[in-house]
Design a protein around this motif. Sequence first.
Motif, PDB file in Angstrom:
ATOM      1  N   ALA A   8       0.832  -1.210   0.000  1.00  0.00           N
ATOM      2  CA  ALA A   8       0.000   0.000   0.000  1.00  0.00           C
ATOM      3  C   ALA A   8       0.867   1.260   0.000  1.00  0.00           C
ATOM      4  CB  ALA A   8      -0.938  -0.005   1.205  1.00  0.00           C
ATOM      5  N   ASP A   9       1.926   1.272   0.826  1.00  0.00           N
ATOM      6  CA  ASP A   9       2.819   2.434   0.871  1.00  0.00           C
ATOM      7  C   ASP A   9       3.583   2.598  -0.438  1.00  0.00           C
ATOM      8  OD1 ASP A   9       2.031   3.095   3.425  1.00  0.00           O
ATOM      9  OD2 ASP A   9       3.729   2.094   4.389  1.00  0.00           O
ATOM     10  N   TYR A  10       4.035   1.476  -1.016  1.00  0.00           N
ATOM     11  CA  TYR A  10       4.755   1.510  -2.290  1.00  0.00           C
ATOM     12  C   TYR A  10       3.881   2.107  -3.393  1.00  0.00           C
ATOM     13  CZ  TYR A  10       7.115  -0.329  -6.473  1.00  0.00           C
ATOM     14  OH  TYR A  10       7.723  -0.451  -7.691  1.00  0.00           O
ATOM     15  N   LEU A  11       2.656   1.609  -3.509  1.00  0.00           N
ATOM     16  CA  LEU A  11       1.737   2.115  -4.537  1.00  0.00           C
ATOM     17  C   LEU A  11       1.375   3.578  -4.289  1.00  0.00           C
ATOM     18  CD1 LEU A  11      -0.571  -1.001  -4.967  1.00  0.00           C
ATOM     19  CD2 LEU A  11       1.241  -0.207  -6.505  1.00  0.00           C
ATOM     20  N   LYS A  12       1.232   3.955  -3.028  1.00  0.00           N
ATOM     21  CA  LYS A  12       0.915   5.345  -2.694  1.00  0.00           C
ATOM     22  C   LYS A  12       2.067   6.270  -3.111  1.00  0.00           C
ATOM     23  CE  LYS A  12      -0.590   8.156   1.222  1.00  0.00           C
ATOM     24  NZ  LYS A  12      -0.866   8.139   2.667  1.00  0.00           N
ATOM     25  N   LEU A  13       3.308   5.854  -2.840  1.00  0.00           N
ATOM     26  CA  LEU A  13       4.472   6.648  -3.234  1.00  0.00           C
ATOM     27  C   LEU A  13       4.574   6.778  -4.753  1.00  0.00           C
ATOM     28  CD1 LEU A  13       7.132   5.408  -0.673  1.00  0.00           C
ATOM     29  CD2 LEU A  13       6.188   7.725  -0.854  1.00  0.00           C
ATOM     30  N   LEU A  14       4.329   5.678  -5.469  1.00  0.00           N
ATOM     31  CA  LEU A  14       4.351   5.747  -6.932  1.00  0.00           C
ATOM     32  C   LEU A  14       3.279   6.708  -7.443  1.00  0.00           C
ATOM     33  CD1 LEU A  14       4.900   2.067  -8.120  1.00  0.00           C
ATOM     34  CD2 LEU A  14       6.525   3.952  -8.205  1.00  0.00           C
ATOM     35  N   ASP A  15       2.090   6.626  -6.859  1.00  0.00           N
ATOM     36  CA  ASP A  15       0.972   7.458  -7.292  1.00  0.00           C
ATOM     37  C   ASP A  15       1.175   8.932  -6.953  1.00  0.00           C
ATOM     38  OD1 ASP A  15      -1.601   7.599  -8.559  1.00  0.00           O
ATOM     39  OD2 ASP A  15      -2.455   8.002  -6.575  1.00  0.00           O
ATOM     40  N   GLN A  16       1.937   9.215  -5.897  1.00  0.00           N
ATOM     41  CA  GLN A  16       2.167  10.601  -5.486  1.00  0.00           C
ATOM     42  C   GLN A  16       3.405  11.216  -6.128  1.00  0.00           C
ATOM     43  OE1 GLN A  16       2.407  10.259  -1.231  1.00  0.00           O
ATOM     44  NE2 GLN A  16       0.190  10.403  -0.972  1.00  0.00           N
ATOM     45  N   ALA A  17       4.134  10.430  -6.883  1.00  0.00           N
ATOM     46  CA  ALA A  17       5.363  10.925  -7.505  1.00  0.00           C
ATOM     47  C   ALA A  17       5.056  12.032  -8.502  1.00  0.00           C
ATOM     48  CB  ALA A  17       6.093   9.779  -8.200  1.00  0.00           C
ATOM     49  N   GLU A  18       6.026  12.885  -8.684  1.00  0.00           N
ATOM     50  CA  GLU A  18       5.904  14.016  -9.604  1.00  0.00           C
ATOM     51  C   GLU A  18       5.602  13.537 -11.018  1.00  0.00           C
ATOM     52  OE1 GLU A  18       8.860  17.392 -11.520  1.00  0.00           O
ATOM     53  OE2 GLU A  18       9.562  16.141  -9.874  1.00  0.00           O
ATOM     54  N   ILE A  19       4.585  14.137 -11.642  1.00  0.00           N
ATOM     55  CA  ILE A  19       4.256  13.838 -13.029  1.00  0.00           C
ATOM     56  C   ILE A  19       5.225  14.599 -13.916  1.00  0.00           C
ATOM     57  CG2 ILE A  19       2.508  14.048 -14.852  1.00  0.00           C
ATOM     58  CD1 ILE A  19       0.371  13.707 -12.653  1.00  0.00           C
ATOM     59  N   ILE A  20       5.856  13.890 -14.857  1.00  0.00           N
ATOM     60  CA  ILE A  20       6.877  14.533 -15.691  1.00  0.00           C
ATOM     61  C   ILE A  20       6.519  14.506 -17.172  1.00  0.00           C
ATOM     62  CG2 ILE A  20       8.780  14.244 -14.079  1.00  0.00           C
ATOM     63  CD1 ILE A  20       9.620  11.739 -15.567  1.00  0.00           C
ATOM     64  N   ASN A  21       5.239  14.282 -17.498  1.00  0.00           N
ATOM     65  CA  ASN A  21       4.826  14.380 -18.900  1.00  0.00           C
ATOM     66  C   ASN A  21       5.131  15.787 -19.386  1.00  0.00           C
ATOM     67  OD1 ASN A  21       3.388  12.092 -17.888  1.00  0.00           O
ATOM     68  ND2 ASN A  21       2.034  12.231 -19.632  1.00  0.00           N
ATOM     69  N   ASN A  22       5.606  15.907 -20.596  1.00  0.00           N
ATOM     70  CA  ASN A  22       5.901  17.218 -21.162  1.00  0.00           C
ATOM     71  C   ASN A  22       4.741  17.757 -21.986  1.00  0.00           C
ATOM     72  OD1 ASN A  22       8.456  17.306 -20.058  1.00  0.00           O
ATOM     73  ND2 ASN A  22       9.371  16.255 -21.790  1.00  0.00           N
ATOM     74  N   THR A  23       3.670  16.979 -22.090  1.00  0.00           N
ATOM     75  CA  THR A  23       2.521  17.401 -22.873  1.00  0.00           C
ATOM     76  C   THR A  23       1.347  17.648 -21.942  1.00  0.00           C
ATOM     77  OG1 THR A  23       1.828  15.109 -23.180  1.00  0.00           O
ATOM     78  CG2 THR A  23       3.262  16.042 -24.869  1.00  0.00           C
TER      79      THR A  23
END
Length: 132
Positions: A8-23
């Motif tokens: 749960a913590d792993y998935l939460k960290l992945l989901d909260q990570a900075e979005i780096i799409n350039n579009t």
Amino acid sequence: MTLILSQADYLKLLDQAEIINNTILDSFDITRKYQFGEGYWRHIQLRDGISLDISNYQQPKSFILKCHERKHPLEFLFFILVESEFKNLEFKTGEYFLSGSGMASECAVFEPSARVVEVAIHIHPNVLQLQI
């Protein structure tokens, strides 16, 4: 010291990570900064029940992902490049696997690596049911 994370913590960290799409943000195609080293994790929802994950990262420290046995979709996972100083890694460059027993294992260990590039296709079992 080895980091130990619950699923749960792993998935939460992945989901909260900075979005780096350039579009323009597209909820069907999201690229996020990899939280446990350098690189990115890209999730593309191809259609209901089918997704594509592309990861390109370097992980400087090992960690243990603690999770209970759980339902898991059919998965094709391809390791395009794995460079590691550890010889006991479960998978090597060019190897791939297909998993689809419906259940995922209880625990996973992620070892440090120089560079990992992987492509995973997840298919929910309902997608494979025949529509008559």
